[in-house]
Design an enzyme around this catalytic site. Structure first.
Site, PDB file in Angstrom:
ATOM      1  N   GLU A   1      -3.197  17.276  -4.612  1.00  0.00           N
ATOM      2  CA  GLU A   1      -4.140  16.586  -4.947  1.00  0.00           C
ATOM      3  C   GLU A   1      -5.490  17.156  -5.459  1.00  0.00           C
ATOM      4  OE1 GLU A   1      -4.561  12.882  -2.582  1.00  0.00           O
ATOM      5  OE2 GLU A   1      -2.547  12.138  -2.958  1.00  0.00           O
TER       6      GLU A   1
ATOM      7  N   GLU B   1       4.049  11.154  -4.029  1.00  0.00           N
ATOM      8  CA  GLU B   1       3.636  10.061  -3.048  1.00  0.00           C
ATOM      9  C   GLU B   1       3.396   8.789  -3.756  1.00  0.00           C
ATOM     10  OE1 GLU B   1      -0.174  10.788  -1.371  1.00  0.00           O
ATOM     11  OE2 GLU B   1       0.510  13.297  -0.585  1.00  0.00           O
TER      12      GLU B   1
HETATM   13  O1  IFM Z   1      -3.092  10.212   3.567  1.00  0.00           O
HETATM   14  C1  IFM Z   1      -3.357  10.335   2.083  1.00  0.00           C
HETATM   15  C2  IFM Z   1      -2.557  11.666   1.720  1.00  0.00           C
HETATM   16  O2  IFM Z   1      -3.232  12.683   2.553  1.00  0.00           O
HETATM   17  C3  IFM Z   1      -2.828  12.071   0.196  1.00  0.00           C
HETATM   18  N1  IFM Z   1      -2.607  11.006  -0.550  1.00  0.00           N
HETATM   19  C4  IFM Z   1      -3.163   9.864  -0.514  1.00  0.00           C
HETATM   20  C5  IFM Z   1      -2.744   9.349   0.945  1.00  0.00           C
HETATM   21  C6  IFM Z   1      -3.085   7.979   1.258  1.00  0.00           C
HETATM   22  O3  IFM Z   1      -4.655   7.952   1.208  1.00  0.00           O
END
Ligand code: IFM
Length: 441
Positions: A167, A351
């Site tokens: 990210e 994710e």
């Molecule tokens: O927990 C986070 C993760 O570290 C990165 N992506 C989003 C998730 C939820 O906020």
């Protein structure tokens, strides 16, 4: 769950994801201090000033957690390596215990028939490097490349896939413009540099891993769908600006060797010298692209200074993060990413998941039917994209277990497995059992 494994093409991979600082217990095993420890120790930054010192104590409960992962029936596990656990000072002498831990983790996965998908950096920058300017300092690309060499020199022969950065928007914008994550800056010059350097570091790490003869390397971006909050031209332009900063800056840098003009309208004057010369490194070819997707935002015009937008939420059901549940955004991003950036390159949803107020029922179960619905709806969006010939090859649920949700401490629960943060007892939630059943059909 409505969906089953058999609804997806042969070879489609299902996985669960976590990250090092969020679960391991950073006080264990000789890890060095990170800028998240410093950020959390500064009053007002994190709910109850909580940090990752103990987290889920995954470091000491590795086998139990890997058994739970295996019980879920996933094909692949996405985890991250802590830079400060491997190199406590960020550079120099490696921590043997840290390397041993990741060795055990990779071997434990392989023994259970699960593919290891590693992310090198999921946000815990060693404090000594933060002292040197962290992501603002161009040298970080070389420090990161050296870290990649050390950790992949140890586990790179056995991992199934690797991505350098989790990210980049969070590393750059959220942490240096909004000040919401470590190092908590609100500084546009720092932001422009961090946003560029994080991509440069990505490219350098890809080069290093290619040099180690590793394959299946990728890039992971978090994407948030931006829709205008009203029908005015001003809000439409504000949504485009949001989209450019959040989504298109990073995909554009990685896959086109260019940043969007509307992002550069604000960031351009603050970029490091000769930034355009870095694109040959940033665009080092990758084998896949990962999309982390959770929600959308409605964006309104804001008459203030650049970027001139205000985030609002609509009237869709929300998670306990206050995030609207909007599965169409996942379909839209998968198709748009294929059409505008990646073409035939395999895509993964790296994710996706939701936070909820999950509590143990008197009978010891954790009922979370909304999470099962959330997964079904988003997997439905993946199926629609596949039906439209988008090359989506896998889906990872965030997260395997409840964990440290950064500035929100331990309050937000994203896990398929409930963790009691007093006793550290793990209890698979109803969604864990539902997903396990779906993956077995
Ligand atoms: O927990 C986070 C993760 O570290 C990165 N992506 C989003 C998730 C939820 O906020």
């Amino acid at each position: 769950m409505k969906m089953s494994r058999s609804d997806f093409p042969d070879g489609f991979l299902f996985g669960a994801a976590t990250s090092s600082y969020q679960i391991e217990g950073h006080a264990e095993g000789g890890a060095g201090r990170t800028h998240w420890d410093d950020f959390a120790a500064t009053p007002g930054n994190v709910v109850r000033a909580e940090n990752g010192a103990r987290a889920c104590d995954h470091y000491n409960r590795l086998d139990e957690d890997l058994d739970l992962l295996a019980g879920l029936g996933v094909d692949v596990y996405r985890f991250s390596t802590s830079w400060a656990r491997v190199l406590p000072e960020g550079r120099g002498t490696p921590n043997g215990e840290g390397l041993d831990f990741y060795d055990r983790l990779v071997d434990g996965l392989l023994q259970r028939g699960i593919k290891p998908a590693v992310t090198l950096y999921h946000w815990e920058l060693p404090s000594p490097l933060a002292d040197l300017g962290g992501w603002r300092n161009r040298d970080i690309a070389d420090w990161f490349a050296d870290f990649a060499e050390v950790i992949m020199g140890r586990i790179g022969d056995r991992v199934w896939s690797a991505a350098p950065i989790n990210e980049p928007w969070c590393v750059g914008w959220l942490s240096h413009f909004e000040g919401a994550h470590a190092p908590g800056l609100r500084d546009i010059r720092a932001t422009a540099r961090a946003m560029h350097h994080v991509l440069l570091a990505h490219g350098r790490a890809i080069q290093v891993m290619r040099g180690l003869r590793m394959g299946n390397l990728g890039a992971v971006c978090n994407l948030e769908w931006a829709a205008p909050a009203d029908e005015s031209d001003a809000s439409r332009r504000a949504a485009e600006r949001y989209d450019a900063i959040y989504n298109r800056f990073f995909l554009g840098g990685l896959f086109k060797g260019a940043y969007p003009d509307i992002a550069l309208e604000g960031l351009g004057p603050h970029m490091p010298d000769n930034w355009q010369d870095d694109f040959p490194t940033i665009t080092a070819p990758v084998d896949w692209c990962g999309l982390n997707y959770y929600t959308r935002k409605l964006i309104a015009h804001n008459p203030g200074p650049w970027p001139g937008y205000a985030e609002t939420t609509g009237d869709l059901p929300q998670t306990t993060m206050g995030w609207e549940i909007y599965p169409d955004g996942l379909y839209d991003f998968l198709t748009r990413t294929r059409n505008d950036y990646t073409g035939d390159l395999p895509l993964y949803v790296t994710e996706n998941g939701m936070s909820a107020d999950d509590t143990l029922a008197p009978d010891g179960t954790v009922p979370d039917p909304f999470r099962t619905d959330y997964l079904d709806m988003h997997l439905g969006a993946v199926q629609r994209a596949i039906a439209d010939c988008v090359p989506v090859r896998g889906y990872y649920c965030w997260s395997l277990m409840d964990n440290y949700e950064w500035a929100l401490g331990y309050e937000k629960r994203f896990g398929l497995i409930h963790v009691d943060f007093e006793t550290l007892k793990r209890t698979p939630k109803a969604s864990y059992h539902a997903l396990a059943a779906a993956l077995s059909r």
